[in-house]
Enzyme design. Structure first.
Site, PDB file in Angstrom:
ATOM      1  N   ARG A  50      25.080 145.738 -59.044  1.00 17.00           N
ATOM      2  CA  ARG A  50      24.637 147.005 -59.618  1.00 17.00           C
ATOM      3  C   ARG A  50      24.284 146.744 -61.072  1.00 17.00           C
ATOM      4  O   ARG A  50      25.109 146.207 -61.814  1.00 17.00           O
ATOM      5  CB  ARG A  50      25.739 148.055 -59.523  1.00 17.00           C
ATOM      6  CG  ARG A  50      26.240 148.309 -58.104  1.00 17.00           C
ATOM      7  CD  ARG A  50      27.377 149.311 -58.104  1.00 17.00           C
ATOM      8  NE  ARG A  50      27.883 149.547 -56.757  1.00 17.00           N
ATOM      9  CZ  ARG A  50      28.846 150.424 -56.459  1.00 17.00           C
ATOM     10  NH1 ARG A  50      29.407 151.121 -57.431  1.00 17.00           N
ATOM     11  NH2 ARG A  50      29.251 150.585 -55.220  1.00 17.00           N
ATOM     12  N   ASP A  52      22.860 148.188 -64.854  1.00 19.42           N
ATOM     13  CA  ASP A  52      22.711 149.369 -65.697  1.00 19.42           C
ATOM     14  C   ASP A  52      21.253 149.560 -66.113  1.00 19.42           C
ATOM     15  O   ASP A  52      20.409 148.687 -65.913  1.00 19.42           O
ATOM     16  CB  ASP A  52      23.564 149.227 -66.965  1.00 19.42           C
ATOM     17  CG  ASP A  52      25.048 149.271 -66.675  1.00 19.42           C
ATOM     18  OD1 ASP A  52      25.443 149.943 -65.702  1.00 19.42           O
ATOM     19  OD2 ASP A  52      25.814 148.636 -67.428  1.00 19.42           O
ATOM     20  N   ARG A 198      28.443 142.188 -70.621  1.00 19.75           N
ATOM     21  CA  ARG A 198      27.973 142.690 -71.912  1.00 19.75           C
ATOM     22  C   ARG A 198      29.110 142.769 -72.933  1.00 19.75           C
ATOM     23  O   ARG A 198      28.911 142.487 -74.124  1.00 19.75           O
ATOM     24  CB  ARG A 198      27.319 144.056 -71.734  1.00 19.75           C
ATOM     25  CG  ARG A 198      25.979 144.011 -71.023  1.00 19.75           C
ATOM     26  CD  ARG A 198      25.490 145.397 -70.647  1.00 19.75           C
ATOM     27  NE  ARG A 198      25.479 146.282 -71.795  1.00 19.75           N
ATOM     28  CZ  ARG A 198      25.376 147.614 -71.712  1.00 19.75           C
ATOM     29  NH1 ARG A 198      25.287 148.198 -70.522  1.00 19.75           N
ATOM     30  NH2 ARG A 198      25.355 148.348 -72.811  1.00 19.75           N
TER      31      ARG A 198
END
Length: 252
Positions: A50, A52, A198
């Site tokens: 998934r 962002d 991140r």
């Protein structure tokens, strides 16, 4: 029904993420619309990861189930025709066993984070790298990163919106290398927490800038506290690179 494995390449800039969203466009929505335009069927896209909003993919593995009798190459060509002008491309398509699942059969995921370490503005690769004008010490970043490799509680590097059942993950690789003005951070694991890559990159950048001691990264990990996170790197430097599967199911 035939299960088709798709390899997707996409520019995440105009999307709200890979998964279908209520408030804006997604990669999933684009591919599902292309499947319907090609076959007349409503299909659900399942993917290995998934991503962002703003995150890119070089080779995202996905699958769809289709009743129409159509060869893989023809399906790929048709999907690419219907995907235009969205920045999504199907780079490979093949038939896989019914029990093969893009997400649940995946045994390793690889990500790449790119940092442009220069003062001049980005032009050709704007929205493709995170630009950091301060000089970064890639060697110090790499040394610090090794404290995160292995099985740990990654609560500090986990988004408060993460839906994973446990913050404990095994990180197989976290390497930092400099290639000219670009720093590349390579991360590999069976699975990742929401924002984990991140968050790790953001803290590594603080080490590279000299704002964090190398040992500070290990201290943040041990704290198991999101409040100890120094910086969350922006999404546009992140790329989903590859998904790996057991060789015995015929798909690599």
């Amino acid at each position: 029904m035939t299960r088709f494995a798709l390899t997707l390449e996409f520019d995440g800039t105009p999307f709200f993420g890979l998964q279908r969203q209520k408030d804006g466009p997604s990669v999933q929505q684009s591919v599902e619309k292309a499947v319907e335009a090609t076959t007349g069927e409503t299909a659900t896209l399942h993917s290995a990861g998934r991503t962002d909003a703003g995150v890119h993919a070089l080779a995202m593995r996905s699958h769809v189930d289709i009743a129409k009798d159509i060869p893989p190459f023809r399906l790929m060509e048709a999907l690419n025709a219907h995907l235009r002008p969205d920045p999504v491309a199907v780079t490979a398509c093949e038939i896989v066993p019914d029990d093969w699942h893009a997400r649940f059969s995946c045994i390793r995921r690889r990500y790449l984070y790119r940092i442009a370490n220069r003062r001049a503005p980005l032009t050709l690769e704007r929205d493709r790298l995170w630009q950091v004008p301060q000089e970064l010490d890639a060697e110090a970043m790499h040394r610090a990163a090794q404290a995160l490799v292995g099985r740990h509680d990654f609560t500090t590097f986990r988004s408060v919106h993460c839906q994973s059942d446990s913050p404990v993950k095994t990180l197989d690789r976290l390497d930092v290398e400099r290639v000219g003005e670009e720093l590349r951070i390579h991360a590999e694991a069976r699975s990742f927490l929401h924002h984990q890559v991140r968050s790790m990159v953001g803290c590594l950048a603080l080490v590279g800038m000299g704002r964090w001691r190398e040992e500070r990264l290990a201290e943040a990990l041990v704290a198991r506290d999101r409040a100890e996170l120094g910086l969350n790197a922006p999404p546009h430097g992140l790329y989903f690179v590859a998904a790996e599967y057991p060789s015995d199911n015929g798909v690599e």
